[in-house]
Design a protein around this motif. Structure first.
Motif, short mmCIF file in Angstrom:
data_model
loop_
_atom_site.label_atom_id
_atom_site.label_comp_id
_atom_site.label_asym_id
_atom_site.label_seq_id
_atom_site.Cartn_x
_atom_site.Cartn_y
_atom_site.Cartn_z
N VAL A 1 0.83 -1.21 0.00
CA VAL A 1 0.00 0.00 0.00
C VAL A 1 0.86 1.26 0.00
O VAL A 1 0.44 2.32 -0.47
N ILE A 2 2.10 1.15 0.48
CA ILE A 2 3.00 2.30 0.47
C ILE A 2 3.27 2.78 -0.95
O ILE A 2 3.57 3.96 -1.18
N MET A 3 3.09 1.89 -1.94
CA MET A 3 3.36 2.25 -3.32
C MET A 3 2.20 3.01 -3.97
O MET A 3 2.28 3.38 -5.14
N PHE A 4 1.15 3.27 -3.22
CA PHE A 4 0.10 4.15 -3.71
C PHE A 4 0.49 5.62 -3.55
O PHE A 4 -0.15 6.50 -4.12
N LEU A 5 1.54 5.88 -2.78
CA LEU A 5 1.96 7.27 -2.58
C LEU A 5 2.31 7.94 -3.90
O LEU A 5 1.83 9.04 -4.20
N GLY A 6 3.18 7.30 -4.70
CA GLY A 6 3.64 7.90 -5.95
C GLY A 6 2.52 8.26 -6.91
O GLY A 6 2.49 9.37 -7.45
N PRO A 7 1.56 7.34 -7.16
CA PRO A 7 0.45 7.70 -8.05
C PRO A 7 -0.54 8.70 -7.46
O PRO A 7 -1.00 9.61 -8.16
N LEU A 8 -0.88 8.54 -6.17
CA LEU A 8 -1.96 9.34 -5.60
C LEU A 8 -1.61 10.80 -5.41
O LEU A 8 -2.51 11.66 -5.34
N ILE A 9 -0.32 11.14 -5.34
CA ILE A 9 0.03 12.56 -5.22
C ILE A 9 -0.37 13.34 -6.46
O ILE A 9 -0.46 14.58 -6.41
N HIS A 10 -0.64 12.64 -7.55
CA HIS A 10 -1.09 13.31 -8.78
C HIS A 10 -2.61 13.46 -8.83
O HIS A 10 -3.14 14.13 -9.71
N HIS A 11 -3.31 12.84 -7.87
CA HIS A 11 -4.77 12.94 -7.81
C HIS A 11 -5.26 13.86 -6.71
O HIS A 11 -6.34 14.46 -6.84
N PHE A 12 -4.50 13.98 -5.63
CA PHE A 12 -4.95 14.74 -4.47
C PHE A 12 -3.83 15.62 -3.93
O PHE A 12 -2.68 15.18 -3.86
N GLU A 13 -4.18 16.83 -3.53
CA GLU A 13 -3.19 17.68 -2.87
C GLU A 13 -3.02 17.26 -1.42
O GLU A 13 -1.94 17.43 -0.86
N PHE B 1 11.79 10.51 2.04
CA PHE B 1 12.89 11.35 1.57
C PHE B 1 12.85 11.51 0.06
O PHE B 1 13.12 12.60 -0.48
N ALA B 2 12.52 10.43 -0.67
CA ALA B 2 12.47 10.50 -2.13
C ALA B 2 11.38 11.45 -2.59
O ALA B 2 11.59 12.29 -3.47
N LEU B 3 10.19 11.33 -1.97
CA LEU B 3 9.07 12.16 -2.41
C LEU B 3 9.21 13.61 -1.96
O LEU B 3 8.64 14.51 -2.58
N GLU B 4 9.96 13.84 -0.89
CA GLU B 4 10.24 15.23 -0.48
C GLU B 4 10.88 16.03 -1.61
O GLU B 4 10.65 17.23 -1.74
N SER B 5 11.69 15.36 -2.43
CA SER B 5 12.38 16.04 -3.52
C SER B 5 11.40 16.64 -4.52
O SER B 5 11.72 17.61 -5.20
N PHE B 6 10.19 16.05 -4.61
CA PHE B 6 9.18 16.55 -5.54
C PHE B 6 8.28 17.61 -4.89
O PHE B 6 7.39 18.14 -5.55
N LEU C 1 18.35 8.72 -3.90
CA LEU C 1 17.64 7.78 -3.03
C LEU C 1 18.45 7.46 -1.79
O LEU C 1 19.65 7.19 -1.87
N TYR C 2 17.78 7.48 -0.66
CA TYR C 2 18.41 7.20 0.63
C TYR C 2 18.93 5.77 0.69
O TYR C 2 19.93 5.49 1.35
N GLU C 3 18.22 4.86 0.01
CA GLU C 3 18.71 3.50 -0.17
C GLU C 3 18.23 3.00 -1.52
O GLU C 3 17.23 3.47 -2.05
N SER C 4 18.97 2.05 -2.08
CA SER C 4 18.65 1.55 -3.41
C SER C 4 17.61 0.44 -3.30
O SER C 4 17.87 -0.72 -3.63
N GLY C 5 16.42 0.81 -2.84
CA GLY C 5 15.35 -0.17 -2.65
C GLY C 5 14.44 -0.25 -3.86
O GLY C 5 14.31 0.71 -4.63
N ASP C 6 13.78 -1.39 -4.01
CA ASP C 6 12.90 -1.60 -5.15
C ASP C 6 11.66 -0.71 -5.09
O ASP C 6 11.34 0.02 -6.02
N THR C 7 10.93 -0.79 -3.97
CA THR C 7 9.67 -0.05 -3.89
C THR C 7 9.88 1.45 -3.81
O THR C 7 9.08 2.21 -4.35
N VAL C 8 10.95 1.90 -3.16
CA VAL C 8 11.21 3.34 -3.11
C VAL C 8 11.57 3.85 -4.50
O VAL C 8 11.16 4.95 -4.90
N THR C 9 12.30 3.06 -5.28
CA THR C 9 12.60 3.45 -6.66
C THR C 9 11.31 3.54 -7.46
O THR C 9 11.10 4.50 -8.23
N GLU C 10 10.42 2.57 -7.28
CA GLU C 10 9.15 2.58 -8.02
C GLU C 10 8.29 3.78 -7.63
O GLU C 10 7.65 4.41 -8.48
#
Length: 507
Positions: free
Chosen positions: A166-178, A200-205, A230-239
């Motif tokens: 469910v953490i991977m909904f962050l990347g898509p949903l920031i484009h739907h809701f402020e 940390f990754a999403l803070e950059s945006f 990226l703070y770490e080279s993780g799969d889901t954080v990259t996605e």
């Protein structure tokens, strides 16, 4: 949107699985010994489900419907036999997860082919449907149609909490809701799996995320393209970073990115949606974000190297000759090399492409072999190193290798503790600390009764050991295996594994 009752959820699940099995309502009614109208009521959520009905549905549909009522799904294994025949690698669990989340980036229809029917996908589909996405699942094809507006307030929190994905909904949903909230992530218990790298990754945006007792609260006003370290080279954080970049106009550079198989699948999918991505397969991705994605797209999910490794470990541990089809070689080369140096023998076919026209595949034919422990420790690394999810399989293989094998799981503290469960089936395991275990071989494995640990890959490795162990074994409550492997018990019977699916503790 009103919350769905448990009856409605079960009914929708039954309908999806029935359609995947190419059964009509009349066919299912005949197998259940009931009427077509009764099946129709079940699928509409208009009929109560008794435990007996759930059990019969589970057996007929060959999927664990009964766990929704709180009962357990168990495996009974008569092990210690050499296996033979051939088995085919299914599509990647982790790629399915990424692409289900990424479908929220597309305002058009997304069609995903080669989708395995696994619990992890079921949970994410429940979450997507709860916020208004219309999904149909026929055979191995998912058709995903988003609504005009997502209803984030109606999110199925129970389903969301059952999966870390469910953490991977962050990347898509920031484009739907402020501003919006997500339930805290669940999933496998693998130590302190921090979500801070995602933040940390999403803070950059320009995204801010606060963690509260039961949810994340996200603010995403004025998104901007960025250089993301990226703070770490993780799969889901990259996605998550990739999905954030896709709909953020401008050029985003993601450094120290994972180049693992599921990340590559996500990139190939997004390229089909018209997003420019350079550096796929490397640790630096350059993404040219777009204003909007509204396209009908079809994509074939590539095969799962971790499932292929499960079958490789099974062949090596049971000393069997089997043929493993559709193995993604780019993500198994190092594993195969280490096994070769241990004395494991196998042959491979010429390479061919997956249905996505990107992923290179081979077929592997295994041979009975005498194994010797490697002198060097076996440890994981980011791609192109040995995959972290494949490390537990080396632990069970090591029980059948002469000598001592040091397994160093530096990624997850405490995951090696699950390897002590192998002692129940006769393995010689010494846990040195939170990250290291020493396994001595060769040992004769014996049947035992074990409760499935709450971690997918260690659980799968223990199952391999039970299949290799002489005598009868029971693995209780195998939900965590069901998360990542479709119809595993049924498929294993095709190569000679004596395994039965049982329901409840009294079977």
């Amino acid at each position: 949107m009103a919350k769905k009752s448990s009856q409605q959820k079960i009914g929708e699940l039954v309908a999806r699985i029935r359609e995947k099995r190419l059964l009509t309502q009349a066919d299912l009614a005949d197998k259940l010994g009931t009427s077509q109208s009764a099946v129709a009521r079940m699928e509409k959520g208009e009929q109560n489900f008794s435990t007996d009905t759930l059990l019969r549905l589970s057996r007929v549909l060959k999927r664990d419907i009964i766990t929704l009522s709180g009962s357990a799904l168990n495996f009974k294994i008569n092990g210690g036999k050499q296996l033979n025949g051939s088995i085919t690698t299914n599509a990647s669990k982790n790629a399915v997860v990424a692409l289900l989340c990424a479908s929220l980036l597309n305002k058009g229809t997304t069609i995903l082919h080669n989708v395995p029917s696994i619990a992890e996908a079921e949970r994410l589909i429940e979450v997507l449907e709860s916020i208004g996405v219309v999904i149909t699942w026929k055979n191995q094809t998912l058709t995903i149609q988003p609504p005009e507006e997502l209803d984030i307030d109606a999110i199925d929190e129970e389903a969301a909490r059952k999966t870390r994905s469910v953490i991977m909904f962050l990347g898509p949903l920031i484009h739907h809701f402020e501003e919006f909230s997500l339930p805290l992530a669940g999933g496998c218990l693998l130590g302190k799996r921090t979500v801070r790298p995602h933040f940390f990754a999403l803070e950059s945006f320009g995204v801010t995320i606060a963690t509260h007792e039961s949810q994340y609260r996200i603010r995403s006003k004025a998104l901007r393209a960025a250089e993301v370290i990226l703070y770490e080279s993780g799969d889901t954080v990259t996605e998550n970073a990739i999905m954030a970049a896709c709909l953020t106009p401008g050029v985003t550079t993601i450094k120290y990115a994972s180049a693992n198989y599921m990340v590559q699948d996500l990139c190939f999918f997004l390229q089909k949606l018209g997003v420019s991505i350079h550096g796929i397969g490397s640790s630096t991705l350059v993404i040219d974000g777009v204003e909007e994605i509204n396209k009908r797209v079809e994509y074939h999910i590539s095969e799962d190297p971790i499932e292929a490794m499960f079958f490789i470990a099974l062949a090596a541990t049971t000393n069997s000759k089997i043929k493993i089809k559709r193995c993604p070689i780019d993500f198994l080369e190092l594993e195969l090399l280490k096994l070769k140096k241990m004395g494991w023998q196998y042959t491979i076919t010429d390479e061919y492409l997956s249905y996505n026209n990107q992923t290179r595949l081979i077929d592997i034919t295994t041979k009975p072999s005498q194994l010797t422990a490697l002198e060097e420790k076996i440890h994981p690394s980011v791609y192109p190193g040995l995959n972290i999810d494949n490390l537990p399989f080396f632990a069970i293989i090591a029980t059948q290798a002469k000598g001592k094998t040091l397994i160093h799981d530096w990624v997850y503290e405490d995951r090696v503790k699950y390897l002590t469960l192998l002692e129940h089936i006769g393995a010689d395991v010494f846990v040195a600390d939170l990250h290291r275990a020493l396994i001595s071989g060769k040992t004769a494995l014996r049947g035992a009764s074990i409760t499935c640990p709450p971690a997918l890959r260690p659980a799968a490795a223990i199952l391999v050991g039970m299949i290799a162990a002489a005598g009868e074994s029971h693995m209780r409550n195998v939900y965590f295996i069901d998360r990542g492997y479709e119809d595993l018990a049924l498929r294993l019977t095709t190569i000679g594994v004596d395994i039965m699916v049982m329901h409840g503790l009294d079977d």
